[in-house]
Design an enzyme around this catalytic site. Sequence first.
Site, PDB file in Angstrom:
ATOM      1  N   ASP A  36       0.813  -1.221   0.000  1.00 46.96           N
ATOM      2  CA  ASP A  36       0.000   0.000   0.000  1.00 46.96           C
ATOM      3  C   ASP A  36       0.847   1.271   0.000  1.00 46.96           C
ATOM      4  O   ASP A  36       0.327   2.362  -0.192  1.00 46.96           O
ATOM      5  CB  ASP A  36      -0.958   0.006   1.200  1.00 46.96           C
ATOM      6  CG  ASP A  36      -2.216  -0.826   0.918  1.00 46.96           C
ATOM      7  OD1 ASP A  36      -2.238  -1.483  -0.137  1.00 46.96           O
ATOM      8  OD2 ASP A  36      -3.143  -0.823   1.730  1.00 46.96           O
ATOM      9  N   ASP A 281     -12.315  37.638 -32.640  1.00 42.87           N
ATOM     10  CA  ASP A 281     -11.753  36.314 -32.933  1.00 42.87           C
ATOM     11  C   ASP A 281     -12.525  35.231 -32.199  1.00 42.87           C
ATOM     12  O   ASP A 281     -12.606  34.095 -32.661  1.00 42.87           O
ATOM     13  CB  ASP A 281     -10.277  36.258 -32.541  1.00 42.87           C
ATOM     14  CG  ASP A 281      -9.630  34.960 -33.015  1.00 42.87           C
ATOM     15  OD1 ASP A 281      -9.538  34.787 -34.248  1.00 42.87           O
ATOM     16  OD2 ASP A 281      -9.267  34.122 -32.175  1.00 42.87           O
ATOM     17  N   GLY A 416     -10.065  30.960 -34.189  1.00 43.26           N
ATOM     18  CA  GLY A 416     -11.119  31.519 -35.032  1.00 43.26           C
ATOM     19  C   GLY A 416     -10.630  31.890 -36.411  1.00 43.26           C
ATOM     20  O   GLY A 416     -11.198  31.479 -37.421  1.00 43.26           O
ATOM     21  N   LEU A 417      -9.522  32.596 -36.444  1.00 50.46           N
ATOM     22  CA  LEU A 417      -9.031  33.065 -37.731  1.00 50.46           C
ATOM     23  C   LEU A 417      -8.637  31.889 -38.610  1.00 50.46           C
ATOM     24  O   LEU A 417      -8.924  31.852 -39.808  1.00 50.46           O
ATOM     25  CB  LEU A 417      -7.828  33.982 -37.491  1.00 50.46           C
ATOM     26  CG  LEU A 417      -7.295  34.677 -38.735  1.00 50.46           C
ATOM     27  CD1 LEU A 417      -8.362  35.564 -39.353  1.00 50.46           C
ATOM     28  CD2 LEU A 417      -6.072  35.513 -38.371  1.00 50.46           C
TER      29      LEU A 417
END
Lengths: 531, 427
Positions: A36, A281, A416-417
Amino acid sequence: MQLTLWTYEGPPHVGAMRIATAMREVHYVLHAPQGDTYADLLFTMIERRAERPPVTYTTFQARDLGGDTAQLFKDAAREAYARFKPQALLVGASCTAELIQDDPGGLTQALNLPIPVIPLELPAYQRKENWGAAETLYQLVRTLAVKPTQARVKGESKPRCNLLGPTALGFRHRDDVREIRQLLEQIGVEINVVAPLDATPADLARLADADFNVVLYPEVAHQAASWLSRNFRQPATKTIPIGAVATREFIREVAALAGLDPVLAAAQAQSRSPWYSRSVDANYLTGKRVFVFGDASHAIAAARVAAIELGFKVVGLGTYSREFAREVREAATQYGIEALISDDYLEVEAAISAAGPELVLGTQMERHIAKRLGLPCAVISAPVHVQDFPARYSPQMGFEGANVLFDTWVHPLMMGLEEHLIGMFRGDFEFHEDAAPSHLGGPARAAQPAVAPALIELPPADSTDKQVGPAAADLPRLAAAWAPDAEKELRKIPFFVRGKARRNTEAYALSKSVPVITIETLYDAKAHFSR
Amino acid sequence: MSPVIPIQLDGGCGDAPVLRERGQREVFCGLTGIIWLHRKMQDAFFLVVGSRTCAHLIQSAAGVMIFAEPRFATAILDERDLAGLADAQDELDRVVQRLLERRPDIRMLFLVGSCPSEVIKLDLSRAASRLNQRFMPQVRVLNYSGSGIETTFTQGEDACLAALVPVLPVQPPQAEPELLIVGALADVVEDQFSRLFQAMGLKRYAFFPARNASALPAVGPQTRYLLAQPFLGDTAKALESRGARRVASPFPLGAEGSAAWMHAAGAAMGLSAVAVDQAIAPARQRAETALAAHRVTLVGKRIFFFPDSQLELPLARFLARELGMELSEVGTPYLHRQHLAEELAWLPAGTQLSEGQDVEKQLDRCRAARPDVVVCGLGLANPLEAEGFTTKWSIELVFTPIQGFEQAGDLAGLFTRPLTRRQLLAA
């Protein structure tokens, strides 16, 4: 028995380790079998801690089981105290030790150690990591926090608060604390104690010196905070300051609790992310379908940021935190969807496939699901891997946090562009829709030749007659074939909605028993679904 | 190079005292073996019957591998299973049924016991034989224990292979003698050994475990087995109970170790030492050249081994004899004297050996010894680095191909890299 490929949360004793490791001058003696100790490396490797977690394991083996495992525990506790001299000792059992039923609490009491000993009852077969962390913090606070002899008089000095919830192995806890501390100090609130991160038991003893509590992570701190509010009349904040809007709300809430002028406080607010979101944008982010999954607090907060700060459409919201299922369900209704409460990754994968998102916000697991499904993804919640304990400053909370969220979530999407250019030069040999986003690297693939695939398995001419016959029932319901010109027309649809258009058209064709999809069918389907 | 294995005159560590310690052990449990075993046996699936801790352990150890539709999973016990045993067996059947429906390509299913399942005495062998009746011949179901209370790290492989031995086909009694190479090796290493065996003129040999569960090697009184890994005590015992006889040898680490191992293989199968030497000469030469570069960095450096995999003794022998390192302490979770007799004989006399662990005391010894390199697990590595030690994390030694001639240089490289890095960063 539950078949599990993997798990979002560890067992509850790992939650207790997260508290012990976060704190200083605390030691945790864990009755656990050999092996453990693997949990140590979560802290030393994933979080890259430079010291071992303050945990002593009894590491019993099979040969010990016949003998006296209780003695083994007592020896371990005594030696741990002698070696580490902590201010407080946590004792408990892991899942296997729970079965052999030694009583760590009672055994340690018998040692008469000169420090507070806090026994932890963590039911390993019912509860999980976050519950274990919450319970451990609660027990520590209950045991150690001292009721002040004199109540604090409001207005006598600066308003004061505690920051509750940040732990070891917490997703961005380190930087969230720095960000929120700075924010609170800026509006004139003093920080009394930050707990459990870097707190000592002595610090917990003076929790009551604050006027109110700031609960950063309800998964960990909710229980302790409500105890403090019952016993010391310390109110607690409810807003999670993730996102610019929520941060402003948080400031108003804190101002109200601290008795400060909320207008003045909110005026300090500043962040780049709201302007970035408004800049043209970001127009392309409008209505992007996003699926959100994580721990309850991060999932709810992320869904809200996605919807009202980035203009995404939340198409899925879920959590693995059953303790906060109600809150997540409530949040989901705001987006008109049903919340997914599950810790089964296959279920999450199925839900993501069904929702057809364009962005997945989730944990390390969702990152891999998204990779498999070819979807952009950003990580918003634990469990996370080593790369999400970054060297650089990257909070999720506060105004800098909002900036980090904007960058982190938008980055995997096509800028975006770039998306616009691809729309313009669709089919261009270098700049086409199958090209990977330039900022994500990877080799550019050549555009697929614009030849429509040949029709496969075109149904025979008389198939329309047969469709009504009894034999049709035996045929599997296959999607209709696409006529070449319809396929060509489909390719003119922007690629990010093309998959949906294809599915809708095929569903429409199936429902109308149209054997071949023509341009007409395509636009019929478009009209049908746009209603 | 000499055809005879050079035996050091100082007598080695054959009967050196071993420091035996009990206390906190900072080691993995046997479940971890699943992570490399499932890569080796391509049509096997490993179903752990255990707790969330077990699932979490495998997930943490497997890192990123877990997401590529892995061939291992955990049946997590919950309260209902703890309430009554009969119920748990039904539950297990249901889970296995669902699993096999999902993965029809699986030919062998291992039910892997864990600490919780062992402590509640969930009878996995009965479950395996019941499920066998149901799913044979499509799927064979076996069971072994990878629990921490019984096994340490690589012992999980031992338990798994020992469970496989009884189902190995029987070798026909009049069959030609055959050499069985025992222990999971990286495919690339296996292929290199195959080529060398063929060059030596050794024709009848097989690897165990095989890459496919359906292609198990046969075993019988004509079988001679040669261990490729030092942690296979139970597997060896199981093979011997089927009549196979062990070929004693050091382990194939480094140029010298690999040569001795090849010689042992050849001698066991009646090949002349000259034939073996001829076959391995080019590879051995390459290995020695590769090692020379690393020797410059490592010679005279002091190394300290924390116990982890039972590979520590052979590794220490390689580092001491072939690279000139000084051994500060060599810890091993378990010392199998018989299987390691040749290694012990090769270790420099006076080497401090330790078996078992009390981690705090061992850390004190390590700090006092101030070694140049510390070999330890990931739970200790960063904290020791922060104290100013140079560490080599030991798990990599299990996951990386290190056996054989072609890997000797890489193996040495694993130890030079952290030293070189420290030097680079200090500059």
